[in-house]
Design a protein around this motif. Structure first.
Motif, PDB file in Angstrom:
ATOM      1  N   PRO A  15      50.754  47.639  40.964  1.00  0.00           N
ATOM      2  CA  PRO A  15      50.910  47.001  39.651  1.00  0.00           C
ATOM      3  C   PRO A  15      50.312  45.594  39.647  1.00  0.00           C
ATOM      4  N   PRO A  18      51.221  43.467  36.142  1.00  0.00           N
ATOM      5  CA  PRO A  18      52.523  42.780  36.137  1.00  0.00           C
ATOM      6  C   PRO A  18      52.575  41.602  37.098  1.00  0.00           C
ATOM      7  N   THR A  19      52.032  41.783  38.305  1.00  0.00           N
ATOM      8  CA  THR A  19      52.056  40.692  39.276  1.00  0.00           C
ATOM      9  C   THR A  19      51.295  39.488  38.742  1.00  0.00           C
ATOM     10  N   ALA A  21      50.646  38.741  35.609  1.00  0.00           N
ATOM     11  CA  ALA A  21      51.337  38.140  34.459  1.00  0.00           C
ATOM     12  C   ALA A  21      52.498  37.264  34.925  1.00  0.00           C
ATOM     13  N   LEU A  22      53.239  37.758  35.918  1.00  0.00           N
ATOM     14  CA  LEU A  22      54.358  36.973  36.430  1.00  0.00           C
ATOM     15  C   LEU A  22      53.866  35.711  37.135  1.00  0.00           C
ATOM     16  N   LEU A  23      52.728  35.819  37.807  1.00  0.00           N
ATOM     17  CA  LEU A  23      52.185  34.626  38.456  1.00  0.00           C
ATOM     18  C   LEU A  23      51.795  33.582  37.421  1.00  0.00           C
TER      19      LEU A  23
END
Lengths: 286, 308
Positions: A15, A18-19, A21-23
């Motif tokens: 993913p 998602p990774t 975006a979270l970063l």
């Protein structure tokens, strides 16, 4: 233990989105902290002339200036904040623990009424409380004192709510029953049996209250006049206010802001071992 | 639950009341009494006799609803309320939208750096609103701001981040920055409480991760979304420290920018505690009406959904 089910084989993709975006989210959240870290190294002349994220050469000078400012009043503010937050959170946790325990373990008349009335306190805007609290404390000559900032924050509806949930989940009824069979008094049972079982939850209540008091601005802003009693939030605010006339104070404000957030971040990282973020929302593993 | 044993029955019966004494005393002194006093003050006013000099020249008398009618016709308070509604209309949806998005992303299988990103996004929770406003305030200043620097480097116009429309966005950004992490944790916690079998079943039916998120996860965390909404509305209507802190950096923030600042101004600068008390009561009632109205609307919506 992960609650995630295993993905069906073949459908598993890394993913990356998602990774990433979270970063990005993490970057956004760390940006001002990174800035204050860099800005605190700049001397007064570098602050407004060099590129924002270019480190300067004046960190130790800034800290020395801040320490010298009005005979070290900054460190007095920090000590005051530590006192307000530490003592306030400790007292608050104690009150939450006994109240939450009583509400979780006993059956008595008016129990839900007491609980609901206490919880309703959460909904009261602080200002409708703070202004009359000030006027009432003025009647007994207690404004502008340490107690005027400490006392109104001891009762935390959210703390009582959390303590009740933890007590209900962590203290089994038969353990209390066994304590009674052994002839222990109610207070003794609470202190020696229930309290240790509730401890992880109480650490959370303590931290939550510590942050709430440390971050509080309105109450000390209203209650205090003597800047020897200011917490660091109020102190930095007054410093910033003076800074609009004396820009030289800006470097002090920035260095002060950095030094003021370090203890809380350190506290969070240090206590993480005893504490899970999830507990904050009242989640208890059954 | 506890059963009352024959021995020590008296102690067991009185124990909960004894345990609740500290909370009750504190509640009466620091919640009930101040609220009652505020309501009392709001119905009174000071009358000045003669020249208003000497002892007994000022007398507190019954004022009926006049403080309330004054407050409701006070254009500054009204404008403050409108400003706060505009500000809240940005803060609440953006903050909770981001919190939900991040929580769902954290709940993705095989995610890298889960612990780090979760902690980093939560970090602003530990930073006082005053210091957050102070840090962002400097980042908005034309001489310091890296955003304006980048815009300049790209040859784009540089808006004044501390004036007019952008000021709302700047203030909203501080609240979003400070509140997203905490709400994310609340939502994430309730996501993790969903039994794994439900996802298993959905996956066997061929649902993608996105479909699972939209059709299963979001509906199942609706209660915690409603709760975070509820508390966000209350917090937003009470905004005080952030605009107060930004004030020294700009001329566009008046001392009465938010309703709470107006109350403070009346109570401590204009020394009209009666007007301040009436305004505080109005703000409290409006806050409760708005937040409970939302709660009620949300509940009836959920019930409708259930019966379908």
């Amino acid at each position: 233990m992960s609650t995630q089910p295993l993905a069906a084989p073949g459908r598993r993709r890394l993913p990356l989105v998602p990774t990433a975006a979270l970063l990005l989210g993490a970057l956004y959240c760390l940006l001002p902290v990174a800035w204050v870290l860099v800005a605190s190294t700049k001397s007064g002349s570098e602050l407004f002339s060099t590129f924002t994220f270019l480190p300067g050469s004046g960190f130790t000078d800034n800290v020395a200036d801040l320490t010298e400012y009005r005979d070290g009043v900054y460190w007095k503010w920090m000590a005051n904040s530590a006192f307000y937050a530490g003592a306030g959170a400790l007292l608050s946790t104690a009150v939450s623990a006994v109240s939450g325990y009583a509400l979780a373990v006993y059956r008595f008349r008016g129990k839900e009424t007491v609980f609901n009335v206490l919880l309703a306190g959460v909904l009261m805007p602080p200002v409708i409380l703070a202004v009359p609290q000030y006027l009432l404390l003025a009647e007994v000559d207690m404004t502008d004192s340490y107690l005027s900032v400490l006392l109104p924050l001891i009762l935390s509806p959210y703390g009582v709510y959390l303590a009740r949930i933890y007590a209900a989940a962590a203290v089994p009824a038969d353990v209390i029953e066994a304590g009674r069979m052994d002839g222990g008094g109610e207070w003794r049972i609470f202190r020696t049996i229930a309290l240790p079982m509730m401890l992880p939850g109480l650490v959370t209540v303590f931290l939550f209250q510590f942050v709430a008091v440390w971050n509080n601005f309105l109450l000390p802003y209203i209650m205090l006049g003597d800047d020897e009693k200011f917490p660091v939030t109020l102190g930095l605010y007054t410093l910033l206010q003076q800074g609009s006339n004396t820009p030289a104070l800006y470097t002090l404000v920035i260095t002060g802001a950095l030094l003021a957030i370090i203890p809380l971040i350190a506290l969070f990282l240090a206590i993480q071992r005893f504490w899970s973020l999830d507990l904050l929302s009242g989640a208890v593993k059954s | 639950m506890t059963r009352t044993p024959r021995r020590r029955a008296y102690g067991v019966k009185s124990a909960p009341y004894a345990f609740l004494v500290p909370a009750t005393v504190l509640f009466l002194l620091f919640f009930a009494l101040p609220i009652g006093y505020a309501v009392h003050l709001s119905f009174r006013r000071t009358e000045v006799k003669g020249l208003g000099l000497g002892k007994g020249a000022r007398e507190e008398i019954w004022a009926g609803l006049s403080n309330y009618t004054d407050a409701l016709s006070d254009s500054e308070l009204l404008h403050g309320a409108l400003r706060i509604l505009g500000y809240g209309a940005i803060v609440v949806p953006v903050m909770l939208g981001l919190a939900l998005l991040f929580a769902l992303l954290l709940d993705t299988d095989g995610l890298r750096l889960r612990g780090f990103t979760r902690l980093a996004i939560f970090l602003p929770y530990a930073i006082p609103g005053v210091i957050a406003a102070l840090m962002w305030g400097f980042l908005y200043l034309p001489d310091v701001s890296p955003f304006l620097y980048l815009l300049d480097a790209m040859g784009l116009p540089q808006p004044d981040l501390l004036d007019g429309g952008p000021l709302y966005l700047s203030l909203a950004n501080i609240a979003v920055w400070g509140g997203t992490g905490f709400n994310m944790i609340v939502i994430y916690t309730s996501l993790r409480a969903i039994p794994a079998e439900i996802f298993e079943a959905a996956r066997l039916d061929g649902c993608s991760q996105l479909q699972i998120a939209l059709r299963i996860k979001i509906p199942m965390v609706a209660p915690s979304l409603i709760l975070t909404f509820f508390f966000s509305i209350i917090a937003t209507l009470q905004v005080f420290s952030e605009p107060t802190t930004l004030k020294p950096l700009t001329n566009s923030l008046s001392t009465t920018w938010s309703p709470l600042m107006n109350v403070y101004q009346d109570a401590f600068v204009n020394n009209d505690i009666h007007a301040a008390a009436a305004q505080a009561v109005i703000i409290a009632v409006a806050t409760l009406a708005l937040s409970f109205g939302f709660l009620k609307a949300a509940n009836s919506r959920t019930k409708q959904g259930d019966s379908r």
